[in-house]
Design an enzyme around this catalytic site. Structure first.
Site, mmCIF file in Angstrom:
data_model
loop_
_atom_site.group_PDB
_atom_site.id
_atom_site.type_symbol
_atom_site.label_atom_id
_atom_site.label_comp_id
_atom_site.label_asym_id
_atom_site.label_seq_id
_atom_site.Cartn_x
_atom_site.Cartn_y
_atom_site.Cartn_z
ATOM 1 N N HIS A 1 22.749 -57.573 113.886
ATOM 2 C CA HIS A 1 23.438 -58.755 114.402
ATOM 3 C C HIS A 1 23.725 -58.538 115.891
ATOM 4 C CE1 HIS A 1 26.096 -62.354 113.429
ATOM 5 N NE2 HIS A 1 26.313 -62.128 114.717
ATOM 6 N N ASN B 1 19.837 -61.329 112.514
ATOM 7 C CA ASN B 1 20.650 -62.493 112.840
ATOM 8 C C ASN B 1 20.091 -63.163 114.090
ATOM 9 O OD1 ASN B 1 23.325 -64.130 112.913
ATOM 10 N ND2 ASN B 1 23.179 -63.221 114.954
ATOM 11 N N GLU B 2 19.702 -64.422 113.967
ATOM 12 C CA GLU B 2 19.286 -65.256 115.095
ATOM 13 C C GLU B 2 18.323 -64.509 116.033
ATOM 14 O OE1 GLU B 2 22.759 -66.864 116.981
ATOM 15 O OE2 GLU B 2 23.523 -67.752 115.134
#
Length: 640
Positions: free
Chosen positions: A278, A356-357
């Site tokens: 993340h 994450n993203e």
């Protein structure tokens, strides 16, 4: 033109055949179809007055502790899973890098992975204003949440009036990430990540944040007391593998810590959801920059990497900072890290996210290629070697692009381009087994079609579509058209690679929705349209893995006013209402929603407060906000 007497309104019509939204103008006041009978004429009279309005005391319903003696197993235990790891695993421990230390005092300078080598990473990180490690230095034992803290706040006057329920298997929970809540950055073996290198001395940093690393038991206790069912968190790569690479020692303290965290979540009656990466990539993958980043050519100790972590392609083509995903050794290192996580924890974790993203850290096309390869390898290890029975996906991000003028074909094409470049870049291959979008192949430097072998390997490596759909972006064509923008490869062309205009107002000059303290606007009807777009484009169940709202200037308010956060309640309840409509009226399969964030955290250097709990940064005391009560109450009253 002025329209006399009546109000000018807009009605949004969706054509089922083309799924293209068009505006139609009309006049008149708001309709009330539920009010068919004429209102009776009022009759006025006097009565004896008495104060009759009082608060009804309601309490949050806590999650009961599990009663089953044998926990559900989603994969083999570590003793069996470790047999599937190709390299031998060794574990060790390291000490702490304390504020003010300017030299290395360890005497094991000959050990490439010893205390001296570990300390040198922090010495070279050169953290500005690193003067505190917080108020905790060991794990805090949890205490019960007082009943007085669980009294529900007064209801808002307006609210959802729907009669829909969530499916019985709907996943509801809250989320946070290690780099934004844990603190303890240079303690118990954690090495520098990209979030610290470089740090800005003029902005809040991640050195302490919410001290969740030591306070996690109390945080879990608070979530369980509120009735939360799923807790989504991330595990830092730099805490598990301080030296990042395959063959380097695993941090035993970190393994013990996250084993206990997961067991604590389960003992509280909740389920853990884990993200592997993340935003906190090991700093060793990030290039040297004026002495503020770790220099991979550093040669004082034998842990030096001789430059092979240095990315061969420095371009940043997406407008986001690169997180080192395009490093030559990134894929191999991430896959090794992912396998270690799965071997240790997959037996008790039902839901996993690899990245994450990733768009926000890929930097350029080569970074995207590496992310897809790394994700697919980890997924296939979980499914094919560990025979894991839980779920795994990759969290994507896209502030849904909607056409500024839905009647204009060029605006619709621009919005389609924006969305496919943000989502199709990763999702085409994973969910559809399709090639990169043509817009990507024609625009991004270095972009090339995926080979048939790679496409077959990556296809089908997610069990649901995970999306962080915070808000909406209004899209229109650029002056001169998309093709001219694509052809203009000048470094000063800030519109590349999307080559569309991004705004936050509609064609009539109104904000797209009520604005927050940052980029987020309250856009629930467009959120419902977004869910339909995802479902009908990528043909996969959808989980909303982050969504939240930082109330305007909330941090400047008194505590009691921060707690009564009605705009955030409006955001959550309207979005959850639209999920229900998407499920029941549009036939969209939405399997869950995770609210961001369960506490006010470190928002990557900013002061935006997304949390549904206030955190006192001096005492680390938490306080539930109204939106937390409202969100849980909304969901639990609609669970079948």
């Amino acid at each position: 033109m002025r329209i006399p007497i009546a109000l000018a309104t807009l009605a949004l019509v969706v054509e089922e055949t083309t799924a293209q939204a068009i505006y139609m103008t009309t006049t008149g006041y708001s309709a009330r179809p539920q009010c068919t009978a004429p209102a009776a004429s009022p009759k006025y009279y006097y009565n004896t007055f008495s104060y009759s309005v009082s608060d009804t005391v309601r309490y949050a319903t806590s999650i009961p502790a599990p009663t089953a003696t044998t926990p559900i197993r989603y994969a083999p235990t570590y003793q069996e899973a470790v047999k599937h790891l190709q390299s031998e695993i060794s574990t060790t421990t390291w000490g702490n890098w304390l504020p003010g230390e300017t030299a290395i005092t360890a005497n094991d300078v000959g050990d490439p992975y010893g205390q001296a080598a570990w300390s040198s990473m922090w010495l070279n990180a050169n953290l500005p204003n690193y003067t505190t490690t917080g108020i905790f230095s060991a794990t805090v034992s949890p205490t019960p949440i007082p009943t007085t803290d669980l009294v529900l706040p007064p209801r808002d006057y307006f609210g959802p009036t729907d009669c829909y329920n969530f499916p019985k298997d709907f996943i509801f929970g809250v989320a946070g990430s290690a780099g934004q809540i844990e603190g303890a950055i240079a303690l118990e073996g954690r090495s520098p990540s990209s979030l610290e290198i470089p740090a800005n001395p003029n902005q809040p940093n991640d050195y302490v944040t919410d001290e969740n690393y030591f306070y996690y038991k109390q945080d879990i206790e608070r979530l369980a007391a509120m009735g939360v069912e799923y807790y989504s968190f991330s595990i830092p790569w730099t805490r598990i593998l301080p030296f990042a690479l395959p063959g380097t020692p695993v941090n035993k303290q970190a393994i013990d810590h996250y084993n206990d965290l997961i067991d604590t979540v389960l003992a509280a009656g909740m389920q853990p959801v884990v993200t592997m990466l993340h935003f906190d990539t090991p700093a060793l993958f990030v290039k040297s920059d004026g002495g503020k980043r770790i220099d991979p050519h550093h040669t004082r100790f034998c842990f030096c990497l001789n430059g092979f972590l240095t990315a061969t392609d420095r371009r940043v083509d997406f407008g986001y900072a690169s997180s080192g995903y395009n490093s030559p050794k990134f894929v191999e290192a991430f896959v090794n890290y992912g396998k270690i996580l799965l071997a240790n924890f997959a037996d008790r974790v039902p839901i996993w996210f690899t990245f994450n993203e990733p768009l926000n850290g890929a930097g350029n096309f080569h970074g995207v290629e590496n992310v897809l390869q790394a994700h697919a390898h980890v997924y296939r290890f979980y499914r094919e070697q560990l025979k894991g029975t839980g779920k795994m996906s990759i969290k994507l991000s896209d502030n849904f692009g909607v056409p500024k003028d839905p009647r204009n074909t060029s605006h619709v094409e621009a919005a389609t381009r924006f969305n496919e470049m943000q989502l199709g870049l990763f999702a085409n291959s994973i969910f559809l087994g399709k090639q990169y979008p043509e817009s990507v192949l024609h625009t991004l430097p270095g972009a090339k079609p995926m080979s048939k072998a790679d496409l077959a390997y990556i296809s089908g490596t997610a069990d649901f579509f995970a999306i962080d759909p915070y808000t909406v972006t209004v899209i229109s064509p650029v002056d001169g058209g998309i093709e001219a923008c694509v052809a203009n490869k000048s470094a000063s062309n800030s519109l590349r690679p999307y080559c569309v205009r991004q705004e936050t107002t509609n064609m009539y000059g109104w904000d797209i929705g009520y604005r927050s303290n940052s980029y987020v606007y309250i856009t629930p009807t467009y959120f419902r349209e977004y869910l339909s777009y995802l479902w009908n484009t990528f043909h996969s169940p959808i989980m909303v893995t982050e969504f939240g709202f930082p109330v305007f200037q909330e941090a400047e308010k008194n505590l009691v006013d921060q707690l009564f956060d009605t705009p955030r309640s409006v955001y959550y309840l309207s979005f959850m209402s639209e999920i229900l409509k998407a499920i029941h009226e549009d036939g969209v399969r939405v399997i869950g929603a995770l609210a961001w964030s369960f506490v006010d955290n470190w928002e990557l250097g900013g002061l935006d407060q997304f949390g549904i709990q206030v955190v006192n940064k001096t005492t680390q005391e938490r306080h539930y906000k109204k939106s937390f009560f409202d969100l849980v109450d909304f969901v639990k009253t609609r669970m079948q």
